[in-house]
Design a protein around this motif. Structure first.
Motif, PDB file in Angstrom:
ATOM      1  N   GLU A 109      64.760  36.536  24.890  1.00 50.97           N
ATOM      2  CA  GLU A 109      65.608  37.453  25.439  1.00 50.97           C
ATOM      3  C   GLU A 109      66.102  36.681  26.737  1.00 50.97           C
ATOM      4  OE1 GLU A 109      64.747  41.312  28.212  1.00 50.97           O
ATOM      5  OE2 GLU A 109      63.678  41.093  26.308  1.00 50.97           O
ATOM      6  N   PHE A 110      65.796  36.242  27.483  1.00 51.94           N
ATOM      7  CA  PHE A 110      66.514  35.430  28.463  1.00 51.94           C
ATOM      8  C   PHE A 110      67.595  34.589  27.779  1.00 51.94           C
ATOM      9  CE2 PHE A 110      66.863  31.450  30.858  1.00 51.94           C
ATOM     10  CZ  PHE A 110      67.301  31.986  32.103  1.00 51.94           C
ATOM     11  N   LEU A 111      67.264  33.757  27.090  1.00 59.10           N
ATOM     12  CA  LEU A 111      68.367  33.005  26.151  1.00 59.10           C
ATOM     13  C   LEU A 111      69.714  33.737  25.884  1.00 59.10           C
ATOM     14  CD1 LEU A 111      65.966  30.225  24.524  1.00 59.10           C
ATOM     15  CD2 LEU A 111      67.578  29.829  26.198  1.00 59.10           C
ATOM     16  N   HIS A 112      69.347  34.745  25.377  1.00 58.80           N
ATOM     17  CA  HIS A 112      70.409  35.724  24.678  1.00 58.80           C
ATOM     18  C   HIS A 112      71.037  36.064  25.926  1.00 58.80           C
ATOM     19  CE1 HIS A 112      72.459  38.527  22.385  1.00 58.80           C
ATOM     20  NE2 HIS A 112      72.147  39.543  23.546  1.00 58.80           N
ATOM     21  N   ARG A 113      70.764  36.289  26.925  1.00 59.66           N
ATOM     22  CA  ARG A 113      71.225  36.726  28.416  1.00 59.66           C
ATOM     23  C   ARG A 113      72.261  35.429  28.757  1.00 59.66           C
ATOM     24  NH1 ARG A 113      68.854  38.430  32.603  1.00 59.66           N
ATOM     25  NH2 ARG A 113      66.790  37.757  31.946  1.00 59.66           N
ATOM     26  N   THR A 114      71.806  34.197  28.586  1.00 60.16           N
ATOM     27  CA  THR A 114      72.616  33.325  29.191  1.00 60.16           C
ATOM     28  C   THR A 114      73.643  33.102  28.160  1.00 60.16           C
ATOM     29  OG1 THR A 114      71.356  31.354  27.975  1.00 60.16           O
ATOM     30  CG2 THR A 114      70.439  31.943  30.118  1.00 60.16           C
ATOM     31  N   TYR A 115      73.580  33.091  26.825  1.00 56.50           N
ATOM     32  CA  TYR A 115      74.524  33.121  25.846  1.00 56.50           C
ATOM     33  C   TYR A 115      75.711  34.180  26.063  1.00 56.50           C
ATOM     34  CZ  TYR A 115      72.710  28.977  23.803  1.00 56.50           C
ATOM     35  OH  TYR A 115      71.937  27.631  23.503  1.00 56.50           O
ATOM     36  N   GLU A 116      75.306  35.453  26.656  1.00 57.23           N
ATOM     37  CA  GLU A 116      76.252  36.452  27.099  1.00 57.23           C
ATOM     38  C   GLU A 116      77.233  35.942  28.132  1.00 57.23           C
ATOM     39  OE1 GLU A 116      73.732  39.779  27.709  1.00 57.23           O
ATOM     40  OE2 GLU A 116      74.046  40.569  25.648  1.00 57.23           O
ATOM     41  N   ILE A 117      76.536  35.074  28.977  1.00 59.24           N
ATOM     42  CA  ILE A 117      77.143  34.621  30.167  1.00 59.24           C
ATOM     43  C   ILE A 117      78.269  33.463  29.902  1.00 59.24           C
ATOM     44  CG2 ILE A 117      76.826  33.735  32.430  1.00 59.24           C
ATOM     45  CD1 ILE A 117      74.140  35.147  32.632  1.00 59.24           C
TER      46      ILE A 117
END
Length: 139
Positions: A109-117
């Motif tokens: 979930e954290f990694l997904h948010r980094t890829y959204e950024i």
């Protein structure tokens, strides 16, 4: 978990795997910023002392969810056990070695948010090469 348009952070529960097959629960703070789009800083909280910080390649943690990756000081791989999916992280330095495991879902979930950024493949768009060269020339 916190995030903004350019940063993301999360606390991740880990277990320190020790030789007698028991584990010690720990908390790590993960931080990501578009200013350093290739890296994730992980601060391991080991007690009353200052946290121990390591910088991981974002891609290393991402690939480590599905297969063994890394050589030398940092290696990451998914657990082959049954039940909750976990990821293993092995660290080695001149000061010692440690192995951790953690649930995959909060890390993913954290990694997904980094890829959204910063989407994969667009990291270079967020790096000011001139500023980086200047910084290294004058350090």
């Amino acid at each position: 978990m916190n995030s903004s348009g350019t940063t993301a952070s999360a606390e991740l529960g880990l277990r320190l795997v020790v030789p007698d097959r028991t584990s010690v629960p720990l908390v790590a703070r993960l931080d990501y910023t578009s200013d350093d789009p290739y890296a994730i800083t992980v601060a391991f909280h080991t007690g009353d002392d200052e946290p121990v910080e390591w910088i991981f390649a974002r891609e290393l943690l991402t690939v480590g969810i599905v297969r063994h990756v890394g050589e030398g000081d940092v290696q990451v791989w998914p657990s082959k056990g049954t039940g909750e999916r976990t990821i293993n992280i092995a660290l080695s330095s001149p000061f010692g070695q440690a192995q951790f495991d953690a649930a995959i879902s909060p890390l993913a979930e954290f990694l997904h948010r980094t890829y959204e950024i910063v989407p994969a493949g667009q990291e270079g768009d967020h790096v000011d090469l001139d500023a980086e060269i200047e910084r290294h020339l004058h350090s």
